[in-house]
Write a protein that holds these residues in place. Structure first.
Motif, PDB file in Angstrom:
ATOM      1  N   HIS A 119      -5.218  -8.820  -5.686  1.00 32.19           N
ATOM      2  CA  HIS A 119      -4.195  -7.782  -5.480  1.00 32.19           C
ATOM      3  C   HIS A 119      -3.891  -7.148  -6.837  1.00 32.19           C
ATOM      4  CE1 HIS A 119      -0.852  -5.844  -3.316  1.00 32.19           C
ATOM      5  NE2 HIS A 119      -0.314  -5.820  -4.523  1.00 32.19           N
ATOM      6  N   SER A 120      -4.113  -5.846  -6.957  1.00 33.03           N
ATOM      7  CA  SER A 120      -3.992  -5.195  -8.270  1.00 33.03           C
ATOM      8  C   SER A 120      -2.856  -4.180  -8.363  1.00 33.03           C
ATOM      9  CB  SER A 120      -5.310  -4.518  -8.633  1.00 33.03           C
ATOM     10  OG  SER A 120      -5.633  -3.539  -7.663  1.00 33.03           O
ATOM     11  N   ASN A 121      -2.061  -4.036  -7.319  1.00 34.66           N
ATOM     12  CA  ASN A 121      -0.978  -3.042  -7.345  1.00 34.66           C
ATOM     13  C   ASN A 121       0.307  -3.699  -7.842  1.00 34.66           C
ATOM     14  OD1 ASN A 121       0.358  -0.641  -7.067  1.00 34.66           O
ATOM     15  ND2 ASN A 121       0.342  -0.615  -4.839  1.00 34.66           N
ATOM     16  N   LYS A 140       3.490  -3.454 -11.011  1.00 31.75           N
ATOM     17  CA  LYS A 140       4.154  -2.644 -12.038  1.00 31.75           C
ATOM     18  C   LYS A 140       5.156  -3.532 -12.756  1.00 31.75           C
ATOM     19  CE  LYS A 140       2.208   1.284 -11.444  1.00 31.75           C
ATOM     20  NZ  LYS A 140       1.330   1.807 -12.455  1.00 31.75           N
ATOM     21  N   THR A 182      -3.584 -10.054 -11.137  1.00 29.04           N
ATOM     22  CA  THR A 182      -4.675  -9.691 -10.223  1.00 29.04           C
ATOM     23  C   THR A 182      -5.583 -10.899  -9.992  1.00 29.04           C
ATOM     24  OG1 THR A 182      -4.577  -7.375 -10.886  1.00 29.04           O
ATOM     25  CG2 THR A 182      -6.618  -8.118  -9.846  1.00 29.04           C
ATOM     26  N   ASN A 201       3.702   1.448  -1.868  1.00 29.61           N
ATOM     27  CA  ASN A 201       4.464   1.305  -3.118  1.00 29.61           C
ATOM     28  C   ASN A 201       5.872   0.749  -2.933  1.00 29.61           C
ATOM     29  OD1 ASN A 201       2.420   1.971  -4.941  1.00 29.61           O
ATOM     30  ND2 ASN A 201       2.739   4.139  -4.517  1.00 29.61           N
ATOM     31  N   GLU A 203       0.807  -1.226   0.000  1.00 30.79           N
ATOM     32  CA  GLU A 203       0.000   0.000   0.000  1.00 30.79           C
ATOM     33  C   GLU A 203       0.838   1.273   0.000  1.00 30.79           C
ATOM     34  OE1 GLU A 203       0.773  -1.414   4.095  1.00 30.79           O
ATOM     35  OE2 GLU A 203      -0.102  -2.377   2.349  1.00 30.79           O
TER      36      GLU A 203
END
Length: 122
Positions: free
Chosen positions: A44-46, A48, A38, A11, A9
């Motif tokens: 969980h969608s965070n 990169k 995801t 980053n 949360e």
């Protein structure tokens, strides 16, 4: 194979995963990889994307790295308290490292580079 960093949360990178090319839409690699991960990670969608060659987001992400949203780069953990981040998002010592062919290590308590000594065998 595409590689993705799972972010918490705040980053910070908490995990690195790869996604097979067969699961990715080459026209939208990052988004399709995030969608796949995801689903795979139960929501969980965070995520990169990152790359070994550093062409995506400055450098390959590692656990503990920070994802800087404003600059779209991964930043390595600070190696020492006295070091600062330069304009290229690299950590630099307060004193330049000597360039004389010798090996050095950073001495944080004295804020200087100390020459590495070879250990003598006994």
């Amino acid at each position: 194979m595409a590689h993705f960093a799972k972010l918490d949360e705040n980053n910070f990178v908490i995990e690195i995963n790869s996604v097979s090319n067969s699961a990715i839409d080459k026209n939208n690699e990052e988004q399709s990889g995030i969608e796949f991960l995801t689903l795979w990670s139960n929501g969980h969608s965070n995520w990169k994307q990152t790359s070994y060659n550093g062409k995506i987001r400055k450098q390959y992400a590692g656990i503990g790295y920070f994802y800087d949203i404003a600059n779209d780069v991964f930043i390595a953990p600070r190696p020492f308290e006295s070091w600062t981040l330069d304009k290229n998002f690299d950590w630099v010592a307060p004193v330049k490292k000597p360039i004389d062919g010798k090996r050095y290590f950073w001495n944080e308590s004295e804020l200087k580079w100390d020459e590495a000594r070879d250990r003598k065998s006994t």
